[in-house]
Scaffold this active site. Sequence first.
Site, short mmCIF file in Angstrom:
data_model
loop_
_atom_site.label_atom_id
_atom_site.label_comp_id
_atom_site.label_asym_id
_atom_site.label_seq_id
_atom_site.Cartn_x
_atom_site.Cartn_y
_atom_site.Cartn_z
N ASP A 438 10.47 7.08 -37.76
CA ASP A 438 9.65 5.88 -37.55
C ASP A 438 10.17 5.07 -36.37
OD1 ASP A 438 7.66 3.88 -38.51
OD2 ASP A 438 9.46 2.65 -38.83
N GLU A 493 7.53 9.21 -33.99
CA GLU A 493 6.50 8.21 -33.74
C GLU A 493 6.96 7.45 -32.48
OE1 GLU A 493 4.39 4.18 -35.40
OE2 GLU A 493 6.47 4.64 -35.84
#
Length: 762
Positions: A438, A493
């Site tokens: 993330d 990401e």
Amino acid sequence: MDNVHRPPAAAWLVDATDMVRLLRGEHDDPCAVLGMHPGAVAHEVIVRCLLPGARRVEVIERGSGAEAPQVRGVLERLDARGFFAGAIPAPLGRFRYRLRVTDASGTHDALDTHSAAAVREIDDPYAFPPWLGELDCHLLAEGEHWHIETRLGAHACELDGVAGVAFAVWAPNAQRVSVVGPFNGWDGRVHVMRRRAECGVWEIFLPDVSDGALYKFEVRTQAGEILLKSDPCAAQAEAAPGTASRVCAKRRFDWGDADWMARRAGPDGPNGLHMPLAIYEVHVGSWRRHPDGRAYTYDELADALIPYVLEMGFTHVELMPVSEHPFAGSWGYQPTALFAPSARWGEPDGLRRLIDRCHRAGIGVLLDWVPAHFPQDAHGLARFDGTCLYEHEDPRVGQHREWGTLVYNLGRREVANFLLGNALYWLREFHIDGLRVDAVASMLYLDYNRAAGQWRPNPFGGRENLEAVAFLRRFNELVHSAQAPAGAITLAEESTAWPMVTRPTYLGGLGFDYKWNMGWMNDTLAYMRHDPVHRRYHHGQLTFGLLYAFSEQFVLPLSHDEVVHGKGSLLGKMPGDAWQRLANLRLYLAFQTTQPGKKLLFMGGEFAQPGEWNHDQELAWPLLADPAHAGVQHAVRDLNRLYRELACLHRHDSDERGFRWIDCNDSEQSVLTWRRHGDDPNDFAVIACNFTPVPRHGYRVGVPVGGTYREVFNGDALAYGGSGLGNAGAVRSEPLPWHGQPHSLALTLPPLAALILLPPPA
């Protein structure tokens, strides 16, 4: 011995300063005082203990085999607050012992008879050897302990033949650290830990602590502040809103996924670059709920989710972070216990069963992983030992002001070891197939979401976070090494144009297997928001992504981030009346499926959930009673099936050999046509997308092979809720050159729909 001259008892049994510091909870070396130590003369030992609430303490021999263990001596209570010490005859030197304790509430008469309710026998924690070995300490100090979870945290074990729990925690700058819990009345004076100065770890073995016991670490800082911290390496946590850690005995888990794990290790396994990857992103707590609002447990989720994923044709599920987190509204992205699956949904083996059942059903499991930042909750990692231990001291580097979180100090080897060990833990202990990292962009840039003057340049004056770059490369090297099960993948990401995210580290890349293509998502969603009458002016938003589509190995994500924080739902982004919005969504999902790149869709998007995602409610499953929403679901199911079955739609997702434009310039009619190719020249599909509600009749498309082309997907089919316009299942080519090809098809393009056509067999 009777002729030995001694000072008053308290003076020779214990140094008064040591006793006072222990009673105040200020002593940093309890093992130097408590437990058994050599006496002042030969054949004598001194035993000291701190037992608040005790009235009498006897030293008894352990392991003598007698029905009534031999009493070797009685300790003198030197302070009413529970400090005991005494000289014990020991003709053969040190011996194994226990303590028989009479609590202050009990009775003890002159004949030494005991009240059973008030007497207990315990093993003295300070009678046991250290838990950490020299190699452990060395590896921890060097930041190279890749099985960190086996040594730090709480571990049910036997030490010196006694069952108990070994506790260990890294807190190098603490004045002292204690284990506290119901087993000691949460009293930080009772079980002060041993400092291992060589690695900054505190440890202690506590006999008779049971599996499932709650605990925390009481940290006394150098300034004298008392902090209550949960265990950073806890394998299980107390269910929210509680914040304690929980002892979780390691049990043998009977995995049934050996075939899956073996297949995964090969290049053509389910995680292989040339294999289909259709990911269904799931939030455990809100996919399904009980009628009374209770979330499903991991096992209940397995019962419902696995058949659904199989029916819908997704190849993998991606679980939003399941590590324990205090605030449900963070969806797991602000965890406080990285090693502990959230107790909201069950115990750790419940998650293992979910993953095992997915694998046995042929479904991969990816996990969101959060090494970028952590919350400031008092029981968590923030200022863990009274200093900025896990985070940077300088707020220009150590704080994400927008998120209210703290940034890991990735340049500190112990912090990097903690995170890297955690990544390997999920892969080894839970058989996770891959980690989606993330907020990578927030890690890579020192000025991420920071105004001028609010960030600190790197040593070369740049904005790149060199420590984060080194960390991410090391992470990917470890995941793809023998330290992790073979075949695991990593996904980033990363929302910027950072170069070579998916290139190997030995070539200067970051080493990820895939990168989320945030540019594709932003551009194409922006295009779809436009009313079709205006789309001709924004045609480049659909085609621009192909200029860089093969610069990385991409995943095309339609994730939870696009349906939260006031952004509405995917359906809500589509223009037009109710019919057109649903048609636009079917078209957009078909466009995603047939473009180069692996696929990801957040739950609810597959049946056109109209409202923004709410983590406190289950998805709007009753909508499937509406044929229009069921039609979208049907279309997604068929698209996933075609993506999996047709090699031309997935074999070269990351390779320019797998894609050819037919016509990318028909902006006036808002039509795009292209081909997807497999390994064989005759293995291809023709895709045509009409982004307006105007049907196009006789729309000519050049093709390389003559014959009858089967229409294997029509987004306007009646079964999907469309108008039923199309090509009656097949189109015969004509020997009319078009688009630089020797043959062409005269197609009927339905309104707001995609077509997929396959050439005749070779």
